[in-house]
Design a protein around this motif. Structure first.
Motif, mmCIF file in Angstrom:
data_model
loop_
_atom_site.group_PDB
_atom_site.id
_atom_site.type_symbol
_atom_site.label_atom_id
_atom_site.label_comp_id
_atom_site.label_asym_id
_atom_site.label_seq_id
_atom_site.Cartn_x
_atom_site.Cartn_y
_atom_site.Cartn_z
ATOM 1 N N PHE A 72 -6.853 12.524 6.456
ATOM 2 C CA PHE A 72 -6.288 11.270 6.949
ATOM 3 C C PHE A 72 -6.335 10.244 5.831
ATOM 4 C CE2 PHE A 72 -10.804 11.020 7.858
ATOM 5 C CZ PHE A 72 -11.147 9.752 7.457
ATOM 6 N N HIS A 73 -5.508 9.227 5.974
ATOM 7 C CA HIS A 73 -5.497 8.088 5.051
ATOM 8 C C HIS A 73 -5.745 6.835 5.869
ATOM 9 C CE1 HIS A 73 -2.617 10.360 2.098
ATOM 10 N NE2 HIS A 73 -3.806 10.933 2.203
ATOM 11 N N ILE A 74 -6.445 5.878 5.301
ATOM 12 C CA ILE A 74 -6.600 4.573 5.925
ATOM 13 C C ILE A 74 -5.710 3.621 5.138
ATOM 14 C CG2 ILE A 74 -8.189 2.697 6.499
ATOM 15 C CD1 ILE A 74 -10.428 4.780 6.647
ATOM 16 N N TYR A 75 -4.833 2.938 5.859
ATOM 17 C CA TYR A 75 -3.824 2.116 5.195
ATOM 18 C C TYR A 75 -3.709 0.747 5.850
ATOM 19 C CZ TYR A 75 -0.856 3.444 9.151
ATOM 20 O OH TYR A 75 -0.351 3.629 10.403
ATOM 21 N N ASP A 76 -3.103 -0.178 5.112
ATOM 22 C CA ASP A 76 -2.839 -1.527 5.598
ATOM 23 C C ASP A 76 -1.532 -1.491 6.381
ATOM 24 O OD1 ASP A 76 -1.809 -4.217 5.754
ATOM 25 O OD2 ASP A 76 -3.244 -4.788 4.205
ATOM 26 N N THR A 77 -1.554 -1.905 7.632
ATOM 27 C CA THR A 77 -0.368 -1.831 8.480
ATOM 28 C C THR A 77 0.728 -2.811 8.061
ATOM 29 O OG1 THR A 77 -1.403 -3.335 10.065
ATOM 30 C CG2 THR A 77 -1.592 -0.974 10.497
ATOM 31 N N GLU A 78 0.367 -3.891 7.380
ATOM 32 C CA GLU A 78 1.374 -4.861 6.948
ATOM 33 C C GLU A 78 2.132 -4.392 5.713
ATOM 34 O OE1 GLU A 78 -0.395 -8.711 6.504
ATOM 35 O OE2 GLU A 78 -0.485 -9.038 8.663
ATOM 36 N N THR A 79 1.411 -3.812 4.773
ATOM 37 C CA THR A 79 2.045 -3.386 3.521
ATOM 38 C C THR A 79 2.366 -1.890 3.506
ATOM 39 O OG1 THR A 79 -0.066 -2.938 2.432
ATOM 40 C CG2 THR A 79 0.820 -5.185 2.236
ATOM 41 N N SER A 80 1.798 -1.130 4.435
ATOM 42 C CA SER A 80 1.930 0.335 4.499
ATOM 43 C C SER A 80 1.365 1.019 3.266
ATOM 44 C CB SER A 80 3.386 0.754 4.711
ATOM 45 O OG SER A 80 3.841 0.283 5.951
ATOM 46 N N LYS A 81 0.481 0.350 2.554
ATOM 47 C CA LYS A 81 -0.144 0.938 1.366
ATOM 48 C C LYS A 81 -1.506 1.511 1.744
ATOM 49 C CE LYS A 81 2.120 -1.843 -2.131
ATOM 50 N NZ LYS A 81 1.955 -2.723 -3.282
ATOM 51 N N ASP A 82 -1.784 2.707 1.205
ATOM 52 C CA ASP A 82 -3.069 3.355 1.463
ATOM 53 C C ASP A 82 -4.188 2.602 0.756
ATOM 54 O OD1 ASP A 82 -1.826 5.312 2.921
ATOM 55 O OD2 ASP A 82 -1.809 6.790 1.299
#
Length: 198
Positions: A138-148
């Motif tokens: 899994f990856h944890i990412y920022d929902t606003e930027t979609s960056k991991d």
């Protein structure tokens, strides 16, 4: 007389809460502080009366809501078991829970514990681990930027004369996901393991 009240109150709370509230001395010293007693004390001669404002200890000392990081920990565990599937999961479950999962949770805490609540609320966990022989758990990412922000992977490695191992590791955005940060290895066997998600 103060010691008697303090001990009686501690015992009563321990019995009533079935030991959920431990007799932490800081709590009791705060509740039965000398200054609080002297302020609430009304004395007439030798007859002393004490009044206590009852404070519900659960309001002061316990947070019953799960934290954002606890939610991330649970989602991480669910995604890992989803990746393992029904063929690999039961075989490595015990070792994963004792050796790898705590390291995953520590890595999450290490990288996200210093963030403010608002930033943490923008984080999400990817919901589709990769199958076949791909590494992504899994990856944890920022929902606003979609960056991991952080990527958790497991790689199947064959070591000569030993057999197959599952190498758990993660990558962070700070070094552009270049460095492998080890979480631990789990031995499979000398036989080739099944594909992920199977």
């Amino acid at each position: 007389m103060k010691k008697w009240w303090q001990k009686s109150l501690m015992i009563a709370v321990a019995v009533l809460t079935l030991g959920v509230i431990s007799p932490n001395h800081l709590i009791w010293e705060t509740l039965l502080d000398e200054k609080a007693l002297s302020n609430s004390q009304s004395s007439t001669g030798n007859d002393k009366q004490y009044s206590f404002d009852w404070i519900d200890p659960s309001e002061l000392y316990y947070d019953t809501h799960p934290s954002i990081l606890d939610t991330v920990h649970k989602a991480a565990e669910e995604q890992a078991y989803l990746k393992f599937g029904t063929k690999i999961g039961p075989v490595i479950q015990d070792e994963f829970e004792t050796a790898i999962l705590p390291n995953i949770q520590r890595a999450i805490d290490l990288h996200f514990a210093g963030m403010d609540t608002e930033t943490l609320r923008k984080l999400a966990i990817s919901e589709k681990p990769s199958g076949d022989y791909s590494e992504k758990i899994f990856h944890i990412y920022d929902t606003e930027t979609s960056k991991d922000a952080i990527r958790f992977h497991v790689r199947t490695e064959k070591k000569p004369l030993e057999g197959f191992f599952f190498n758990f590791h993660y990558h962070v955005a700070e070094d552009n996901f270049q460095k492998h940060i080890a979480l631990g290895d789990i031995y499979w066997s000398k036989n080739t393991p099944p594909k992920w998600l199977s």
